[in-house]
Design an enzyme around this catalytic site. Structure first.
Site, PDB file in Angstrom:
ATOM      1  N   SER A 124       0.825  -1.202   0.000  1.00  0.00           N
ATOM      2  CA  SER A 124       0.000   0.000   0.000  1.00  0.00           C
ATOM      3  C   SER A 124       0.856   1.248   0.000  1.00  0.00           C
ATOM      4  O   SER A 124       1.992   1.244   0.513  1.00  0.00           O
ATOM      5  CB  SER A 124      -0.890  -0.010   1.257  1.00  0.00           C
ATOM      6  OG  SER A 124      -1.454   1.248   1.504  1.00  0.00           O
ATOM      7  N   TYR A 148      -2.190  -0.312  10.355  1.00  0.00           N
ATOM      8  CA  TYR A 148      -2.389  -0.989   9.063  1.00  0.00           C
ATOM      9  C   TYR A 148      -1.175  -0.793   8.167  1.00  0.00           C
ATOM     10  O   TYR A 148      -0.607  -1.756   7.639  1.00  0.00           O
ATOM     11  CB  TYR A 148      -3.643  -0.452   8.376  1.00  0.00           C
ATOM     12  CG  TYR A 148      -3.694  -0.787   6.905  1.00  0.00           C
ATOM     13  CD1 TYR A 148      -3.935  -2.095   6.482  1.00  0.00           C
ATOM     14  CD2 TYR A 148      -3.474   0.193   5.936  1.00  0.00           C
ATOM     15  CE1 TYR A 148      -3.964  -2.408   5.127  1.00  0.00           C
ATOM     16  CE2 TYR A 148      -3.502  -0.118   4.581  1.00  0.00           C
ATOM     17  CZ  TYR A 148      -3.747  -1.417   4.184  1.00  0.00           C
ATOM     18  OH  TYR A 148      -3.754  -1.724   2.848  1.00  0.00           O
ATOM     19  N   LYS A 152       1.942  -3.493   6.668  1.00  0.00           N
ATOM     20  CA  LYS A 152       2.399  -3.618   5.282  1.00  0.00           C
ATOM     21  C   LYS A 152       3.907  -3.391   5.188  1.00  0.00           C
ATOM     22  O   LYS A 152       4.626  -4.124   4.495  1.00  0.00           O
ATOM     23  CB  LYS A 152       1.660  -2.626   4.387  1.00  0.00           C
ATOM     24  CG  LYS A 152       0.182  -2.909   4.220  1.00  0.00           C
ATOM     25  CD  LYS A 152      -0.060  -4.209   3.464  1.00  0.00           C
ATOM     26  CE  LYS A 152      -1.521  -4.408   3.143  1.00  0.00           C
ATOM     27  NZ  LYS A 152      -1.775  -5.707   2.456  1.00  0.00           N
TER      28      LYS A 152
END
Length: 343
Positions: A124, A148, A152
Site C-alpha cells: 500500500s 495498518y 504492510k
C-alpha cells in the site's frame, strides 16, 4: 499454471481472479471471509465461465494451508489476504499485527517448504512517510503512521529478509494507491461492511440516498480547490498490474517494489464533480476539520512499473466513477448471501 490467491474473495482479489482466469491461469482462492463475501467468487465464475477452487479458512492455519500445497502444484502466490481499514487498525492494533503478520509468515513458511518461491505481495502507499508529499516514487522515504500501514511495511521488510537469505525467491511488492471503480458488468465491486471507510463507496451511498451527506475533511489545503489530492486508480487496471507482475517474477529472481497508480492526482471536489457528471446525481457534502496526519497532495510516480512491468493504467476518472455507480445501483446492499459448496 496454478496461481494461489489469498484474500481472493475481496474487492481487489475478485477482480484479480477475473484477469487471471481470462489469461488462462488456474486459480485457487483461500479466504476466511472476515471482510469479504463468497458471492464474489460465484460472480467471478459467472463472468469468466470458469471455475475457482475455493477454500474457506484462515491463512494462519498452517496444517490446512500445507494440505493445499500438498494437493495442488502451485506455481505462484498472489498474497492479498489481510485486514485493511486504517481507522479500525488504530482502534484494534493487536488484531492487525496478529492477523496480517502471522498469516504472511505462515504463508511464506509453507511456500518455502514446498519450494514455491514466486510471490506477488499486496502492499500500500500507506508505507510512505507522510513527510513526503506530491509525487511519490519507490525510493521515497518509508514510514507508515498507522498500524495498518505498519503491518504492510513490516511485511515488506520480512520479504526483503527472506530474499536476502535465499536468492531463489522472486518477489514483486505492489504498492497500491487508491483503487476505486468496479467491473464493467456491475456484478462485482467494493462491498464495505457498515459505513464505508473509503471515499468512493461513501460518495456512491450518498448519491443513492442511502447515506445523508459526505464529510470532506478540510478545504484549506494548498491545492487548486483546497481539498486533498490523491491518485485514484481503476480496480481493473490494478488487477491487470498483477498479471504484469506475475510475468516479471516468472522470468527473473529478486525483490522489487512497484507503485500502482495513474501517475496523476484528483482532489476530493474534482472526484465529486466527476461523479455527479457521469451519474446525474447530486452528492450533498459538508466541510469538517482536517484529519490528523492527512497531507495535501500524494500521487504515484509510476515510471518503474511502466518500465519494468510493462504496465500502465488506462482508465480515466469518469470511467472509474461510472463503473462504481453501476455497481452501486445494481447492488444497493452489496452482495447478497449465497450458498455455495466450498472445499
Amino acid at each position: 499454471m496454478i496461481v494461489l490467491v489469498t484474500g481472493g474473495a475481496g474487492f481487489i482479489g475478485s477482480h484479480t481472479c477475473i484477469e487471471l482466469l481470462n489469461d488462462g491461469y488456474e486459480v485457487i482462492v483461500i479466504d476466511n471471509l472476515s471482510n469479504s463475501n463468497i458471492e464474489s467468487i460465484v460472480r467471478v465464475e459467472e463472468i469468466t465461465r470458469k471455475k475457482i477452487k475455493f477454500y474457506n479458512f484462515d491463512l494462519s492455519d498452517h496444517n490446512r494451508l500445507e494440505k493445499i500445497f500438498l494437493e495442488h502444484k502451485i506455481d505462484i502466490v498472489v498474497h492479498l489476504a489481510g485486514f485493511k481499514a486504517v481507522g479500525e487498525s488504530v482502534l484494534n492494533p493487536l488484531n492487525y499485527y496478529k492477523n496480517n503478520l502471522n498469516g504472511t509468515i505462515t504463508l511464506c513458511e509453507v511456500m518455502s517448504e514446498y519450494n514455491v518461491k514466486k510471490l506477488i505481495f499486496s502492499s500500500s502507499a500507506t508505507v510512505y512517510s507522510q513527510s513526503k508529499f506530491g509525487k511519490v516514487s519507490e525510493c521515497s522515504p518509508l514510514g507508515a503512521t498507522n498500524p495498518y500501514g505498519r503491518t504492510k511495511l513490516m511485511i515488506e521488510k520480512i520479504l526483503g529478509d527472506i530474499y536476502i537469505s535465499d536468492h531463489d525467491w522472486s518477489i514483486a511488492t505492489l504498492r497500491y494507491f487508491n483503487p476505486i471503480g468496479a467491473h464493467s458488468s456491475g456484478l462485482i465491486g467494493e462491498d464495505p461492511n457498515g459505513i464505508p471507510n473509503n471515499l468512493v463507496p461513501y460518495i456512491s451511498q450518498v448519491a443513492s440516498g442511502k447515506l445523508e451527506e459526505l464529510k470532506i475533511f478540510g478545504n484549506d489545503y494548498d491545492t487548486l480547490d483546497g481539498t486533498g489530492v490523491r491518485d485514484y486508480i481503476h480496480v481493473v487496471d490494478l488487477a491487470k498490474g498483477h498479471l504484469c507482475a506475475i510475468n516479471r517474477v516468472k522470468e527473473s529472481k529478486g525483490n522489487e517494489a512497484y507503485n500502482l497508480g495513474t501517475g496523476s492526482g484528483y482532489s476530493v471536489m474534482e472526484l465529486i464533480d466527476a461523479f455527479e457528471k457521469v451519474t446525474g446525481k447530486k452528492v450533498p457534502f459538508r466541510i469538517v476539520e482536517r484529519r490528523p496526519g492527512d497531507i495535501a497532495i500524494c500521487y504515484a510516480d509510476v515510471l518503474k512499473a511502466n518500465r519494468e512491468l510493462g504496465w500502465k493504467a488506462e482508465k480515466g476518472i469518469k470511467e472509474m466513477c461510472y463503473d462504481a455507480w453501476i455497481w452501486q445501483t445494481k447492488n444497493p446492499n452489496g452482495y447478497k448471501t449465497s450458498e455455495v459448496t466450498t472445499v
